[in-house]
Design a protein around this motif. Structure first.
Motif: not given
Length: 72
Positions: A47-66
């Motif tokens: 899920a985190s890999a999918y969310a990060a890829d989706l954020a990138d495609k949408m021009g958003l920033t994804c920060f993984d706290v873990q």
């Protein structure tokens, strides 16, 4: 949020193992321009890999706290 919920159902009323979200409803994690989505350990990697890829495609920033880093 809508794009994530198209892939996986929300936590409300789902069967075990069908949603990566540990807290719901998912929209409840959003506050202004930020969201923090808690994930179940058993599905967090996918899920985190999918969310990060989706954020990138949408021009958003994804920060993984873990991982304490921005996700590409």
């Amino acid at each position: 949020m809508a794009a994530l919920l198209e892939r996986w159902c929300d936590t409300i009323g789902h069967e075990e193992g069908t949603s990566p979200w540990s807290v719901g409803p998912l929209i409840g994690s959003a506050s202004g321009p930020l969201t923090c989505s808690g994930m179940d350990w058993s599905m967090a990697e996918e899920a985190s890999a999918y969310a990060a890829d989706l954020a990138d495609k949408m021009g958003l920033t994804c920060f993984d706290v873990q991982q304490d880093r921005l996700r590409p």
